[in-house]
Design a protein around this motif. Structure first.
Motif, PDB file in Angstrom:
ATOM      1  N   LEU A 288      69.954  56.055   6.024  1.00  0.00           N
ATOM      2  CA  LEU A 288      69.130  56.408   4.866  1.00  0.00           C
ATOM      3  C   LEU A 288      69.368  57.862   4.485  1.00  0.00           C
ATOM      4  O   LEU A 288      69.859  58.669   5.290  1.00  0.00           O
ATOM      5  CB  LEU A 288      67.646  56.170   5.171  1.00  0.00           C
ATOM      6  CG  LEU A 288      67.281  54.766   5.659  1.00  0.00           C
ATOM      7  CD1 LEU A 288      65.790  54.669   5.923  1.00  0.00           C
ATOM      8  CD2 LEU A 288      67.716  53.715   4.652  1.00  0.00           C
ATOM      9  N   LYS A 289      68.997  58.197   3.272  1.00  0.00           N
ATOM     10  CA  LYS A 289      69.172  59.567   2.787  1.00  0.00           C
ATOM     11  C   LYS A 289      67.858  60.334   2.926  1.00  0.00           C
ATOM     12  O   LYS A 289      66.787  59.772   2.700  1.00  0.00           O
ATOM     13  CB  LYS A 289      69.608  59.557   1.322  1.00  0.00           C
ATOM     14  CG  LYS A 289      70.920  58.831   1.073  1.00  0.00           C
ATOM     15  CD  LYS A 289      71.210  58.739  -0.416  1.00  0.00           C
ATOM     16  CE  LYS A 289      72.470  57.926  -0.675  1.00  0.00           C
ATOM     17  NZ  LYS A 289      72.735  57.768  -2.133  1.00  0.00           N
ATOM     18  N   PRO A 290      67.946  61.593   3.302  1.00  0.00           N
ATOM     19  CA  PRO A 290      66.701  62.361   3.468  1.00  0.00           C
ATOM     20  C   PRO A 290      66.002  62.593   2.134  1.00  0.00           C
ATOM     21  O   PRO A 290      66.632  62.726   1.081  1.00  0.00           O
ATOM     22  CB  PRO A 290      67.183  63.679   4.083  1.00  0.00           C
ATOM     23  CG  PRO A 290      68.622  63.785   3.697  1.00  0.00           C
ATOM     24  CD  PRO A 290      69.150  62.390   3.634  1.00  0.00           C
ATOM     25  N   GLY A 291      64.661  62.580   2.186  1.00  0.00           N
ATOM     26  CA  GLY A 291      63.863  62.872   0.998  1.00  0.00           C
ATOM     27  C   GLY A 291      63.903  61.793  -0.059  1.00  0.00           C
ATOM     28  O   GLY A 291      63.648  62.067  -1.230  1.00  0.00           O
ATOM     29  N   HIS A 292      64.216  60.538   0.306  1.00  0.00           N
ATOM     30  CA  HIS A 292      64.265  59.428  -0.649  1.00  0.00           C
ATOM     31  C   HIS A 292      63.165  58.420  -0.329  1.00  0.00           C
ATOM     32  O   HIS A 292      62.783  58.244   0.827  1.00  0.00           O
ATOM     33  CB  HIS A 292      65.617  58.727  -0.610  1.00  0.00           C
ATOM     34  CG  HIS A 292      66.706  59.472  -1.331  1.00  0.00           C
ATOM     35  ND1 HIS A 292      67.109  60.737  -0.954  1.00  0.00           N
ATOM     36  CD2 HIS A 292      67.474  59.137  -2.411  1.00  0.00           C
ATOM     37  CE1 HIS A 292      68.076  61.143  -1.757  1.00  0.00           C
ATOM     38  NE2 HIS A 292      68.315  60.189  -2.652  1.00  0.00           N
ATOM     39  N   VAL A 293      62.697  57.727  -1.382  1.00  0.00           N
ATOM     40  CA  VAL A 293      61.706  56.661  -1.231  1.00  0.00           C
ATOM     41  C   VAL A 293      62.445  55.329  -1.244  1.00  0.00           C
ATOM     42  O   VAL A 293      63.226  55.052  -2.162  1.00  0.00           O
ATOM     43  CB  VAL A 293      60.654  56.705  -2.353  1.00  0.00           C
ATOM     44  CG1 VAL A 293      59.693  55.525  -2.228  1.00  0.00           C
ATOM     45  CG2 VAL A 293      59.888  58.017  -2.303  1.00  0.00           C
ATOM     46  N   TYR A 294      62.206  54.486  -0.237  1.00  0.00           N
ATOM     47  CA  TYR A 294      62.901  53.219  -0.097  1.00  0.00           C
ATOM     48  C   TYR A 294      61.901  52.062  -0.066  1.00  0.00           C
ATOM     49  O   TYR A 294      60.765  52.217   0.389  1.00  0.00           O
ATOM     50  CB  TYR A 294      63.710  53.184   1.199  1.00  0.00           C
ATOM     51  CG  TYR A 294      64.944  54.067   1.178  1.00  0.00           C
ATOM     52  CD1 TYR A 294      66.153  53.585   0.696  1.00  0.00           C
ATOM     53  CD2 TYR A 294      64.889  55.380   1.648  1.00  0.00           C
ATOM     54  CE1 TYR A 294      67.285  54.382   0.690  1.00  0.00           C
ATOM     55  CE2 TYR A 294      66.016  56.184   1.637  1.00  0.00           C
ATOM     56  CZ  TYR A 294      67.215  55.678   1.157  1.00  0.00           C
ATOM     57  OH  TYR A 294      68.327  56.474   1.147  1.00  0.00           O
ATOM     58  N   MET A 319      62.120  61.714   5.696  1.00  0.00           N
ATOM     59  CA  MET A 319      61.806  63.141   5.814  1.00  0.00           C
ATOM     60  C   MET A 319      62.760  63.963   4.947  1.00  0.00           C
ATOM     61  O   MET A 319      63.939  63.643   4.810  1.00  0.00           O
ATOM     62  CB  MET A 319      61.926  63.580   7.274  1.00  0.00           C
ATOM     63  CG  MET A 319      60.920  62.923   8.204  1.00  0.00           C
ATOM     64  SD  MET A 319      61.215  63.302   9.949  1.00  0.00           S
ATOM     65  CE  MET A 319      61.002  65.092   9.926  1.00  0.00           C
ATOM     66  N   ASP A 320      62.221  65.031   4.369  1.00  0.00           N
ATOM     67  CA  ASP A 320      63.047  65.928   3.570  1.00  0.00           C
ATOM     68  C   ASP A 320      64.045  66.648   4.467  1.00  0.00           C
ATOM     69  O   ASP A 320      63.768  66.965   5.627  1.00  0.00           O
ATOM     70  CB  ASP A 320      62.187  66.954   2.838  1.00  0.00           C
ATOM     71  CG  ASP A 320      61.347  66.314   1.747  1.00  0.00           C
ATOM     72  OD1 ASP A 320      61.822  65.334   1.142  1.00  0.00           O
ATOM     73  OD2 ASP A 320      60.218  66.780   1.511  1.00  0.00           O
ATOM     74  N   GLY A 321      65.228  66.915   3.935  1.00  0.00           N
ATOM     75  CA  GLY A 321      66.256  67.620   4.686  1.00  0.00           C
ATOM     76  C   GLY A 321      65.953  69.106   4.808  1.00  0.00           C
ATOM     77  O   GLY A 321      65.154  69.685   4.064  1.00  0.00           O
ATOM     78  N   ALA A 322      66.588  69.732   5.792  1.00  0.00           N
ATOM     79  CA  ALA A 322      66.412  71.169   6.029  1.00  0.00           C
ATOM     80  C   ALA A 322      67.667  71.690   6.703  1.00  0.00           C
ATOM     81  O   ALA A 322      68.598  70.927   7.017  1.00  0.00           O
ATOM     82  CB  ALA A 322      65.184  71.429   6.920  1.00  0.00           C
ATOM     83  N   THR A 323      67.716  73.008   6.896  1.00  0.00           N
ATOM     84  CA  THR A 323      68.832  73.584   7.642  1.00  0.00           C
ATOM     85  C   THR A 323      68.746  73.116   9.093  1.00  0.00           C
ATOM     86  O   THR A 323      67.686  72.690   9.559  1.00  0.00           O
ATOM     87  CB  THR A 323      68.783  75.111   7.580  1.00  0.00           C
ATOM     88  OG1 THR A 323      67.514  75.556   8.090  1.00  0.00           O
ATOM     89  CG2 THR A 323      68.937  75.597   6.145  1.00  0.00           C
ATOM     90  N   TYR A 352      71.192  66.442   7.195  1.00  0.00           N
ATOM     91  CA  TYR A 352      72.522  66.594   6.621  1.00  0.00           C
ATOM     92  C   TYR A 352      73.516  66.937   7.719  1.00  0.00           C
ATOM     93  O   TYR A 352      73.193  67.663   8.667  1.00  0.00           O
ATOM     94  CB  TYR A 352      72.523  67.673   5.545  1.00  0.00           C
ATOM     95  CG  TYR A 352      71.624  67.349   4.381  1.00  0.00           C
ATOM     96  CD1 TYR A 352      72.032  66.450   3.402  1.00  0.00           C
ATOM     97  CD2 TYR A 352      70.346  67.899   4.275  1.00  0.00           C
ATOM     98  CE1 TYR A 352      71.202  66.123   2.340  1.00  0.00           C
ATOM     99  CE2 TYR A 352      69.513  67.577   3.221  1.00  0.00           C
ATOM    100  CZ  TYR A 352      69.946  66.683   2.253  1.00  0.00           C
ATOM    101  OH  TYR A 352      69.121  66.360   1.212  1.00  0.00           O
ATOM    102  N   PRO A 353      74.748  66.438   7.628  1.00  0.00           N
ATOM    103  CA  PRO A 353      75.729  66.660   8.688  1.00  0.00           C
ATOM    104  C   PRO A 353      76.024  68.147   8.890  1.00  0.00           C
ATOM    105  O   PRO A 353      75.977  68.952   7.956  1.00  0.00           O
ATOM    106  CB  PRO A 353      76.973  65.916   8.187  1.00  0.00           C
ATOM    107  CG  PRO A 353      76.489  64.966   7.151  1.00  0.00           C
ATOM    108  CD  PRO A 353      75.288  65.605   6.529  1.00  0.00           C
ATOM    109  N   ILE A 354      76.336  68.488  10.128  1.00  0.00           N
ATOM    110  CA  ILE A 354      76.768  69.856  10.435  1.00  0.00           C
ATOM    111  C   ILE A 354      78.144  70.058   9.842  1.00  0.00           C
ATOM    112  O   ILE A 354      79.075  69.279  10.088  1.00  0.00           O
ATOM    113  CB  ILE A 354      76.791  70.083  11.959  1.00  0.00           C
ATOM    114  CG1 ILE A 354      75.396  69.853  12.557  1.00  0.00           C
ATOM    115  CG2 ILE A 354      77.291  71.479  12.282  1.00  0.00           C
ATOM    116  CD1 ILE A 354      74.336  70.773  12.031  1.00  0.00           C
TER     117      ILE A 354
END
Length: 534
Positions: A288-294, A319-323, A352-354
């Motif tokens: 799934l993608k962060p910060g999306h409604v499914y 969950m929303d993405g972050a560093t 998000y991927p490193i």
């Protein structure tokens, strides 16, 4: 019925033309000339009865009389007794008065015929074992003649023989006595081709069967539609889905399928997941993608096929993405003279991927005047590692931070490395474990410097510069006087600088460990062989 008597003042009227009209009817056509100026005419008819040859009609027989206007030039009569001869007489009215009755014309009402061929049935599948068929009644039913009334319908059901089934037994008849135009055929088997025909019956017998329908199959016993699934424990890239199994049936569930979308109407971004084991009732959906409604749907699969998708789940948001999170447990796992290996547990990506790492070092704990570099990080046995070479006999403090497309994480806590004690550390380590398998501490057993150098060259040509550096390390330890090994390691480190040092300023380039290590290796190569150039 009989009409009032009228005085007869004219001769007999012309004999009418009487034509049989099947079934059970006739058509009477009176005859007169236009100059007769007929205004009305009368018809009299009854079954033909004779007392003897050539005699007049029996006096007791009653007539049916009708009076009509002149514009009715033909009169159909129905519901006459079948198979009986009838007599028909006509009288006309002119300006001079009524004529006498014509000579009787005789005609027999034709017997009824069987109903006509019906149109093909219209089948509609209802469920696993029943089909509803509809039809249009024959036109014969529009009459009230007793002989023409539809008495029965017959539906013929046929199917393709199944394995081991007698073809002669692959049909059945259904007799219907009610005046209906539809019927539900039950007791059918799924995955079998059925055709349906119909015929009607009246007093004359059965009509012709209609054309067969196209082959029809009932709904296969696929699993029922499941209840909407529930979702919980959403992370940046995953969520746990739970669902209820269908009731037990003769066709057990073979697997489950899911699908999810981030669109409210399932118009795009749809992902299907197949072959989920039938023993599970919860499953972790990945990717799934962060910060999306499914929203999610589920359905079951058995040997007959897939069920219908369930209703959509209640929406869930990832969950929303972050560093990335800060690196923890940073440690120097290997220390050997001027070489160290930093090691840490993989960081939380936070959606998000490193995409890379940054490393910096200083000679004081407050990290004053740090030098930054882009390390070559390798995943080894579940941990992330990077190698740093050609360090001086000084005290170093190292920090590492991960990067994703949202930015860089906070620096890790600094790790202290005192290179002034590196020699003693390596000697003690060698004494404690002479058969250590730690990569980078000794050359591979049984391999010469020449073989290791050729292996490093192959890795270099493949673009695997980090591993090439490590193999050149082993080659140098196998033969520290081979100038080619030193020069090749310098080239590999310059390649790593070119790969990972993009975006560094010229000043940062000159202080980067890859650059300084490469210059040191070149200097050592020239000391060993001043005529060798790379």
């Amino acid at each position: 019925m009989e009409l009032d008597m009228v005085p007869v003042v004219l001769p007999k009227a012309a004999v009418p033309i009487v034509l049989p009209v099947p079934p059970g009817g006739v058509k009477v056509l009176p005859r007169w000339a236009e100059e007769d100026e007929v205004s009305r005419w009368r018809l009299r008819y009854r079954p033909h009865v004779k007392t003897d040859v050539g005699s007049e009609f029996e006096e007791g027989a009653s007539w049916v009389e009708l009076e009509l206007r002149n514009f009715t030039r033909e009169l159909p009569l129905s519901n006459l007794d079948f198979g009986l001869v009838h007599d028909f007489m006509v009288a006309i009215q002119t300006p001079e008065g009524w004529s006498d009755w014509s000579v009787p014309a005789q005609c027999e009402a034709p017997p009824p015929h069987p109903p006509g061929k019906l149109s093909a049935l219209l089948p509609r599948v209802l469920d696993l074992s029943s089909v509803k068929v509809r039809w249009t009644p024959p036109l014969d039913t529009a009459t009230v003649a007793p002989g023409l009334k539809i008495q029965h319908y017959k539906i013929l059901v046929t199917w393709v023989p199944r394995q081991g089934e007698d073809p002669a037994a692959c049909s059945r008849e259904i007799i219907l006595e009610d005046e209906i135009d539809s019927y539900v055929v039950t007791g059918l088997d799924s995955l079998t081709d059925y055709t349906f025909q119909i015929a009607a019956e009246n007093a004359a017998g059965w009509g012709e069967l209609s054309d067969p329908t196209v082959p029809v199959q009932t709904v296969p016993p696929v699993p029922i539609t499941l209840s909407q699934p529930t979702l919980r424990r959403a992370t940046h890239h995953s969520a746990v889905i739970q669902w209820q199994h269908p009731p037990f049936s003769e066709a057990p569930v073979l697997s489950f399928c899911f699908r999810h979308t981030s669109s409210a109407d399932w118009s795009n971004d749809i992902v299907d997941i197949h072959d989920v084991p039938p023993t599970l009732s919860q499953y972790v959906i990945q990717g799934l993608k962060p910060g999306h409604v499914y929203i999610f749907q589920v359905r079951a699969v058995n040997k007959y096929g897939m069920g219908i998708w369930s209703d959509s789940s209640i929406p869930i948001r990832t969950m929303d993405g972050a560093t990335p999170s800060a690196i923890e447990d940073l440690a120097a796992s290997e220390i050997y003279k001027s070489f160290i290996r930093l090691k840490w547990q993989p960081v939380e990506e936070n959606g998000y991927p490193i995409t890379g790492y940054r490393l910096r070092y200083a000679h004081t704990e407050d990290m004053a005047e740090p030098v930054e570099a882009v390390p070559a990080v390798v995943r080894d046995k579940g941990c992330d590692t990077c190698d740093i070479r050609h360090l001086r006999k000084l005290t170093y403090y190292f920090q590492v931070a991960a990067i994703n497309h949202l930015g860089m994480a906070e620096w890790s806590e600094p790790v202290l490395v005192d290179m002034s004690k590196a020699g003693a550390f390596s000697q003690a380590r060698a004494k404690a474990s002479t058969d250590s398998k730690a990569e980078g501490t000794k050359p591979a057993a049984g391999k010469s410097a020449e073989e290791l150098r050729e292996k490093g060259n192959a890795l270099f040509r493949e673009g695997n510069h980090s591993k090439a550096v490590r193999v050149y390390d082993e080659a140098i330890r196998a033969d520290p006087k081979d100038a080619r090994c030193w020069a090749n390691r310098a080239a590999a480190q310059m390649a790593m600088l070119s790969e990972f040092g993009q975006g560094l300023s010229p000043a940062a380039m000159r202080t980067n460990p890859y650059f300084t290590n490469s210059m040191n290796d070149l200097t050592e190569s020239l000391k060993l062989d001043s005529t060798y150039t790379k």
